[in-house]
Design a protein around this motif. Structure first.
Motif, PDB file in Angstrom:
ATOM      1  N   GLU A  63       0.836  -1.206   0.000  1.00 22.84           N
ATOM      2  CA  GLU A  63       0.000   0.000   0.000  1.00 22.84           C
ATOM      3  C   GLU A  63       0.870   1.255   0.000  1.00 22.84           C
ATOM      4  O   GLU A  63       0.527   2.266  -0.633  1.00 22.84           O
ATOM      5  N   PHE A  64       1.992   1.188   0.712  1.00 27.28           N
ATOM      6  CA  PHE A  64       2.951   2.295   0.727  1.00 27.28           C
ATOM      7  C   PHE A  64       3.467   2.553  -0.683  1.00 27.28           C
ATOM      8  O   PHE A  64       3.526   3.710  -1.134  1.00 27.28           O
ATOM      9  N   ILE A  65       3.823   1.485  -1.385  1.00 31.76           N
ATOM     10  CA  ILE A  65       4.344   1.626  -2.751  1.00 31.76           C
ATOM     11  C   ILE A  65       3.264   2.171  -3.685  1.00 31.76           C
ATOM     12  O   ILE A  65       3.543   2.996  -4.569  1.00 31.76           O
ATOM     13  N   LYS A  66       2.009   1.743  -3.475  1.00 32.55           N
ATOM     14  CA  LYS A  66       0.887   2.253  -4.277  1.00 32.55           C
ATOM     15  C   LYS A  66       0.522   3.691  -3.914  1.00 32.55           C
ATOM     16  O   LYS A  66      -0.235   4.336  -4.624  1.00 32.55           O
ATOM     17  N   ARG A  67       1.022   4.145  -2.768  1.00 28.31           N
ATOM     18  CA  ARG A  67       0.735   5.492  -2.243  1.00 28.31           C
ATOM     19  C   ARG A  67      -0.761   5.719  -2.011  1.00 28.31           C
ATOM     20  O   ARG A  67      -1.303   6.782  -2.302  1.00 28.31           O
ATOM     21  N   ASN A  68      -1.424   4.707  -1.427  1.00 32.27           N
ATOM     22  CA  ASN A  68      -2.847   4.890  -1.105  1.00 32.27           C
ATOM     23  C   ASN A  68      -3.080   5.207   0.367  1.00 32.27           C
ATOM     24  O   ASN A  68      -4.218   5.354   0.807  1.00 32.27           O
TER      25      ASN A  68
END
Length: 260
Positions: free
Chosen positions: A93-98
């Protein structure tokens, strides 16, 4: 240090780790792949360093089991206590920036989570609990008080009512469809990281079936919050989820219920 003071200290450590994560979140960052093929970022490492330093500075010398240094953990202390840490839960989720990622810190005593802090720095919300203290949600940022608000599970839905089922945003499970069919009418609420358990704790969802792999550090902190808010975290056999054998990192499948 009494429980209330300890909870305050751990909350501060988790917020410091959240700030370290957000410093990386605000810029481009590198991504590595661990042996289990899961992603690892600079933010995971930075948060780990902040948390371990902070916990080691607390009285008691309680050992720390962190996802980012499992080899450095020699076991629980003579009183059956250890800190259980996921410096950055929800790296995908961090990598997706959500925004749906958290810092998780739990105190385990004789296999049970007795204190837990979950901080979601991008969402500016945290959940915390300790035995004898209760469970709380804190929302900070512009226009928010930043005060602890007591939270409570919603209780079992009335017969025939639609269940609010929280599920993983990044880890779908083939076993889930069959379980949901037996449950009956339901609406799905997708969410990442340990925030799924926290939604149960604050009464925003009724049940979270996790029929897929998780590790101890994914659940320990939010498990404490759920229990102190009046909910249950149980294996499929109906037994409380336990943390008494930390050398075995994987949890069994489990269900989080928003009722006693």
């Amino acid at each position: 240090m009494d429980v209330s003071a300890l909870l305050d200290s751990v909350e501060g450590i988790a917020h410091d780790a959240g700030q370290a994560i957000m410093a990386v979140y605000a810029r481009d960052f590198s991504i590595e792949e661990k042996a289990d093929k899961s992603p690892l970022t600079e933010a995971d490492k930075a948060a780990h360093d902040v948390i371990v330093k902070g916990l080691h500075a607390l009285p008691g010398g309680i050992p720390v089991l962190s996802e980012e240094n499992t080899e450095g953990f020699a076991g629980a202390d003579a009183n059956g206590r250890y800190w259980l840490v996921d410096p950055l839960d929800g790296t995908k989720e961090f990598i997706k920036r959500n925004g749906e990622f958290t810092v998780n810190i739990a105190l385990i005593e004789h296999g049970k989570p007795v204190l837990g802090v979950v901080v979601a720095p991008a969402l500016e919300v945290s959940y915390l609990a300790a035995e004898g203290t209760g469970a709380f949600k804190v929302t900070w940022g512009e226009g928010q008080s930043g005060e602890r608000q007591p939270i409570r599970v919603a209780g079992k839905p009335a017969e025939g009512a639609t269940w609010r089922v929280v599920g993983s945003r990044s880890h779908p499970s083939p076993d889930l469809a069959e379980w949901l069919e037996q449950l009956g009418p339901h609406d799905m609420v997708p969410m990442g990281s340990s925030l799924k358990l926290c939604l149960i704790a604050e009464g925003a969802a009724d049940v979270y079936p996790r029929l897929g792999p998780t590790c101890l550090w994914d659940t320990g902190a939010a498990h404490a919050v759920v229990e102190q808010a009046g909910g249950r975290v149980e294996t499929l056999a109906g037994q409380p989820l336990r943390y008494a054998t930390p050398q075995e990192h994987l949890n069994p499948y489990f269900i989080v219920w928003g009722s006693q």
